[in-house]
Each structure stands twice: as C-alpha cells, then as structure tokens.
Write an enzyme that holds these catalytic residues in place. Structure first.
Site, PDB file in Angstrom:
ATOM      1  N   LYS A 197     -10.007   8.558   2.974  1.00  0.00           N
ATOM      2  CA  LYS A 197     -10.476   7.174   2.793  1.00  0.00           C
ATOM      3  C   LYS A 197     -11.878   6.939   3.368  1.00  0.00           C
ATOM      4  O   LYS A 197     -12.485   5.900   3.095  1.00  0.00           O
ATOM      5  CB  LYS A 197      -9.471   6.194   3.396  1.00  0.00           C
ATOM      6  CG  LYS A 197      -8.158   6.129   2.617  1.00  0.00           C
ATOM      7  CD  LYS A 197      -7.242   5.042   3.114  1.00  0.00           C
ATOM      8  CE  LYS A 197      -5.975   4.905   2.275  1.00  0.00           C
ATOM      9  NZ  LYS A 197      -4.976   5.974   2.533  1.00  0.00           N
TER      10      LYS A 197
ATOM     11  N   GLU B 246      -0.013   6.140  13.113  1.00  0.00           N
ATOM     12  CA  GLU B 246       0.224   7.298  12.241  1.00  0.00           C
ATOM     13  C   GLU B 246       0.023   8.595  13.020  1.00  0.00           C
ATOM     14  O   GLU B 246       0.787   9.555  12.865  1.00  0.00           O
ATOM     15  CB  GLU B 246      -0.707   7.270  11.024  1.00  0.00           C
ATOM     16  CG  GLU B 246      -0.443   8.447  10.091  1.00  0.00           C
ATOM     17  CD  GLU B 246      -1.267   8.424   8.808  1.00  0.00           C
ATOM     18  OE1 GLU B 246      -2.234   7.657   8.728  1.00  0.00           O
ATOM     19  OE2 GLU B 246      -0.913   9.203   7.892  1.00  0.00           O
TER      20      GLU B 246
ATOM     21  N   CYS C 226       0.807  -1.225   0.000  1.00  0.00           N
ATOM     22  CA  CYS C 226       0.000   0.000   0.000  1.00  0.00           C
ATOM     23  C   CYS C 226       0.841   1.275   0.000  1.00  0.00           C
ATOM     24  O   CYS C 226       0.291   2.373  -0.065  1.00  0.00           O
ATOM     25  CB  CYS C 226      -0.968  -0.013   1.176  1.00  0.00           C
ATOM     26  SG  CYS C 226      -2.036  -1.451   1.108  1.00  0.00           S
TER      27      CYS C 226
ATOM     28  N   PHE D 253       1.776  -2.873   4.158  1.00  0.00           N
ATOM     29  CA  PHE D 253       2.136  -4.139   4.798  1.00  0.00           C
ATOM     30  C   PHE D 253       3.621  -4.402   4.515  1.00  0.00           C
ATOM     31  O   PHE D 253       4.092  -4.200   3.391  1.00  0.00           O
ATOM     32  CB  PHE D 253       1.310  -5.292   4.223  1.00  0.00           C
ATOM     33  CG  PHE D 253      -0.033  -5.493   4.886  1.00  0.00           C
ATOM     34  CD1 PHE D 253      -0.466  -4.671   5.913  1.00  0.00           C
ATOM     35  CD2 PHE D 253      -0.844  -6.543   4.481  1.00  0.00           C
ATOM     36  CE1 PHE D 253      -1.702  -4.885   6.526  1.00  0.00           C
ATOM     37  CE2 PHE D 253      -2.084  -6.766   5.085  1.00  0.00           C
ATOM     38  CZ  PHE D 253      -2.514  -5.932   6.108  1.00  0.00           C
TER      39      PHE D 253
ATOM     40  N   HIS E 241     -10.075   2.132   1.046  1.00  0.00           N
ATOM     41  CA  HIS E 241      -8.631   1.969   0.939  1.00  0.00           C
ATOM     42  C   HIS E 241      -8.300   1.292  -0.388  1.00  0.00           C
ATOM     43  O   HIS E 241      -8.544   0.108  -0.577  1.00  0.00           O
ATOM     44  CB  HIS E 241      -8.123   1.136   2.116  1.00  0.00           C
ATOM     45  CG  HIS E 241      -6.625   1.014   2.153  1.00  0.00           C
ATOM     46  ND1 HIS E 241      -5.789   1.770   1.368  1.00  0.00           N
ATOM     47  CD2 HIS E 241      -5.804   0.214   2.896  1.00  0.00           C
ATOM     48  CE1 HIS E 241      -4.543   1.444   1.613  1.00  0.00           C
ATOM     49  NE2 HIS E 241      -4.517   0.509   2.535  1.00  0.00           N
TER      50      HIS E 241
ATOM     51  N   HIS F 163      -2.507   8.674   5.724  1.00  0.00           N
ATOM     52  CA  HIS F 163      -2.806   7.333   5.188  1.00  0.00           C
ATOM     53  C   HIS F 163      -4.159   6.896   5.759  1.00  0.00           C
ATOM     54  O   HIS F 163      -5.018   6.443   5.025  1.00  0.00           O
ATOM     55  CB  HIS F 163      -1.689   6.369   5.572  1.00  0.00           C
ATOM     56  CG  HIS F 163      -1.825   5.016   4.969  1.00  0.00           C
ATOM     57  ND1 HIS F 163      -1.835   4.804   3.609  1.00  0.00           N
ATOM     58  CD2 HIS F 163      -1.955   3.786   5.533  1.00  0.00           C
ATOM     59  CE1 HIS F 163      -1.969   3.510   3.363  1.00  0.00           C
ATOM     60  NE2 HIS F 163      -2.058   2.864   4.505  1.00  0.00           N
TER      61      HIS F 163
END
Lengths: 411, 86
Positions: free
Chosen positions: A333, A314, A163, A397, A338, A303
C-alpha cells in the site's frame, strides 16, 4: 473432493496499472500510484493526496442508454471482470454451463452517485431523483451486472465486510467450489471512494495521512513516522475454477487458492483489537484450512494501511502466529494506497505474481521502521526468493479479519 | 402544442442516450420501436412531469411503451389541458 481452487483469470483496474505485470512491476520498483488530485478532479482542494485509477468511460462496459447513473465502482468492476474472463479464455455458455458459474463481487456500492442524487433531491425535490439510481448504486449491482453482462446464471452475492470484502470474496469463492456448487466463480471487489463526502469521512475520523509535501511519500506502512492511510480506488476480479474443470478445458493456471480464514474482533467499530488476537486466529484458521503450518509460508502481503493502530495490531498478530518462522513481510500500500475492499483482490494478484516470478515486493516508504513493530520487513528493493506459498491479509472496519493463502500452480 | 411536446421528447431521448435519427410520428416508444425499457419510460414520465407540471402514475408510464410518438404527444397535450382546467 476439491480442496483448492485454480486461479485462471485476473483483471485489475488500479492506480498503478491495469495489467498484472504492470502492477507487479510498480510495487516491486516503487513506482508510486499516489498523487495530488488532478486539476479537474472533484477532490482538488479537498485532500492532498490519493491514488487514482485510470478513467473508464461507462459506455465502454454498459450500453450508453443504461450507463448514465451507473457508479464508477460498478464500471470498474465490469472492466475488471471482462479482463479476468478474457485472461481465463472462458466464455460462459460455450465453455461452461451458465448455471455452474457463480459471481461474488463486492464493495460498498455507489456512494458517490447516491450522494450526488441526495444533493439533487434536496435541490429539486422528487423530480431530481433518477429512476435509474438503484441499479446504479446498490452494493449487489457489481455482481448482478457482471452476471447480466456475461450471461452467468448460478449463485451470485456480494460481501459487505468493508475493507475485508475482497479477501472474503476469494474465500467465499473457494467455499462455493469446495461445496461443488459451481465449476467457476468470478470473484472480486471494486471500490470508488474518491469523492468529497467519503474522503471527509475518513479525514474527519483522523484516518488519512497528512503533512507530506511529496504525495508519493504519504503512505508509509510500518514506518515510525506513518500518520494515516492514503485512499485509493480500484477493482480486482479473479476467475477461480475447480482444478479438474480447469484442467479438462486446458486452461492455463496462474496459481491456486489453498485456504482461507475469517474471524471478527468483537471489539470496536473502527479500532482494531490492539493485541491482534482475532487477526492472529484468522491467520491460523487459514493455515489449517490450507493444510499448512506457519513455516510453510514464504511471503506475507500484509494489510498494512499505515495507520498507527492498524499496523501495530497486525504486526502483533503476525508475530504471534509466525514467531521465529516469520516469512518476509511487506505491505504494497506504500505504492497503491488503500483501495478499501479491492485491496484484498489486487494484493492477491500481487501475491500470485510473486509466486510466478520468485520476487517479493518491498514496503515502499519504510525508511525508518517503527521499533515497536517486529516484522521481517522487505525494504528498499524487491527480494528475489523462490516462493511456493503466500499469505494475504485483509482487515475491515467492523473488526473483520480475513487471510487468504495462495500456492504456486505447480505445488 | 404537440409539436413542442415532440421536440421536447426528442431532446429528452437524446439526453437519455437514445438515437433519434429514425424516429417519426409512427415510431412506438417501447421495444418495438425506440426501445425504451421500464426505467427509461419512468424517466421520460418524470421529465414530462418536470417540464409540464402534470402527474403520471406508474402504470401510465409503463403504458407509454405501446404508444407511438404521435399518440404520446397527444396524451401529454390532453393531460396538460386537463391539468390546466382543474
């Protein structure tokens, strides 16, 4: 020496539209791209909510005889690349030497088509596997087919950082331009994760939002009741150029890419480092790379996928970098879902629109902010504020952290 | 037999999204005619294998490019006969 890159073209395929203005209006107004799977979709009965991009017939971007086993991720990438190059008014060969154009288009590849062929292999044996499988699914094929379609003959690659791949593709493009290895880079990412095997992989890992009767409320970045991400599909492609090259050909510049930073958590394959220290280091590297300080950033597109652990880590990272100088922050998002690696490119495009319009999109569904998260949230409605500099975060990830900094074209 | 193979060939080409309107006995399968490239020739070989239970090697599939439709049908018919004899 080139220190920045001019963004001259944007192409998007997203759950909230395919034109930048349409996408930006959606995230500013809270027009959600989240829905229950349509009646005829393979995800019907598999998952409650996802973010679906418009269908694209493969034979509109690839000759029909080659199109049968080309994964949707590649089809979406080609449409976005086509739109981005058209937006830039750039024709390879006419406006630029084909060997001076690079492509960095990423994504996890055509896992849906691969899974389908694996099923056919187990049913029919060897004869069930198409010879067209590899060029239809390999993760480099979005980049390679972009090069084939547009006659691009310089450097090509695809980034495999899950991602974070979209953000990293933009960073990689900036590095290529700074090194003088190309005049133009077509960069982006495309992801098509909306098929049962991958959705179940996320669901069984307890990463997906659940229990929201109204699907548009399921993605809730930074909200106290957030309980997971909503998967979306998208492609985003940007055309980046050396500023001098763009100027010389009279191109219209949307914004500049000023700098970027990348670090790694070195902690766990999927769980982010809880204190956010590597993510924070990535943001600081990006600021130094752009020759800026934290106080120079006017908007941060987080993010913010709406997972418990991801948002918390984050937020700690943002707080540690910006402290009292924290800019307005939002995750878009809540509206888009996502879109995995493509998020970094779609959100960079949203950041560029924010710079152009002086309007900062809010975090949709942030009804009750998590009290353990201390951010300068934009809530409820878009914030009118002249912005010169935007930071966009992408994490993947594997512990990949990427921050990209965009600047107003006139800065 | 060759008539049936010919029908099967045209049916396969249609499924593979190749136009068949102008294809006749003398049309070459490769770039000079029907325009099948290497992966398409491999797929055609695979379809023939699946349908008639014969086997082609990779270089044989590549060589289909130079055959006309008539020659291709004859080669496949010959292979089926040889296969039945063994």
């Amino acid at each position: 020496m080139t220190t920045r890159a001019a963004v001259t073209g944007i192409g998007l395929v997203t759950p909230v539209g395919t034109a930048v203005g349409e996408v930006f209006d959606a995230v500013c107004a809270g027009r959600s791209g989240l829905s229950a799977p349509p009646e005829d979709h393979v995800l019907r009965g598999v998952v409650d909510v996802a973010a679906f991009a418009p269908p694209i017939a493969a034979d509109t971007v690839i000759p029909a005889k080659e199109a049968r086993f080309v994964d949707r991720s590649i089809v979406m990438a080609l449409r976005a690349a086509e739109d981005a190059l058209a937006d830039a008014g750039l024709e390879v060969g006419r406006d630029v030497d084909p060997y001076r154009v690079a492509v960095v288009v990423s994504g996890v590849g055509g896992l849906d088509t691969l899974a389908d062929q694996a099923v056919r292999r187990s049913r029919q044996g060897r004869l069930g596997v198409s010879p067209f499988l590899l060029p239809g699914v390999l993760p480099n094929m979005a980049a390679a087919r972009t090069a084939i379609k547009f006659g691009i003959r310089g450097y090509t690659s695809s980034v495999g950082t899950a991602c974070a791949a979209g953000g990293q593709s933009i960073g990689e493009a900036l590095r290529i331009l700074r090194a003088g290895e190309a005049d133009v880079v077509v960069c982006g990412c495309s992801e098509a994760p909306l098929f049962p095997t991958l959705v179940d992989a996320f669901g069984n890992a307890l990463a997906l939002a659940k229990g929201w009767p109204d699907p548009t409320t399921a993605s809730r970045p930074f909200d106290r009741r957030r309980n997971g991400l909503v998967l979306g599909e998208a492609a985003g492609v940007l055309v980046l150029e050396r500023p001098g090259f763009a100027r010389a050909r009279g191109a219209s510049v949307h914004a500049d890419v000023l700098g970027w930073g990348a670090t790694t958590d070195a902690y766990h394959p999927t769980t982010p480092r809880p204190d956010g220290s590597s993510a924070a280091a990535g943001m600081e590297i990006a600021l130094r790379d752009a020759g800026l300080t934290a106080a120079d950033v006017d908007y941060l597109n987080a993010h913010g996928t709406a997972t418990k652990a991801g948002d918390a880590a984050e937020a700690k990272a943002i707080t540690s970098v910006f402290g009292a100088a924290m800019p307005p922050v939002s995750s878009t998002k809540g509206v888009t879902g996502h879109m995995l690696g493509a998020s970094g490119v779609v959100e960079a495009a949203i950041g560029i629109a924010a710079l152009r319009h002086g309007l900062l999109p809010p975090t949709h569904n942030l009804d009750d902010p998590d009290p353990s998260i201390d951010l300068n949230h934009i809530r409820d409605k878009a914030l009118a504020a002249p912005a010169r500099t935007v930071m966009s975060n992408s994490f993947g990830f594997g512990g990949h952290n990427v921050s990209v900094i965009l600047g107003h074209a006139d800065a | 037999m060759t008539a049936e193979i010919r029908d099967f060939l045209l049916e396969s080409l249609t499924e593979m999204k190749y136009p068949t309107d102008e294809i006749d006995e003398d049309t070459v399968l490769g770039p000079a005619g029907a325009d099948l490239e290497s992966l398409a020739l491999a797929e055609l070989a695979l379809r023939v294998e699946d349908r008639y239970g014969v086997r082609f090697e990779a270089d044989e599939a590549d060589a289909f490019a130079g055959l006309t439709v008539g020659e291709f049908c004859a080669v496949v018919a010959q292979r089926i006969t040889a296969s039945a004899a063994t």
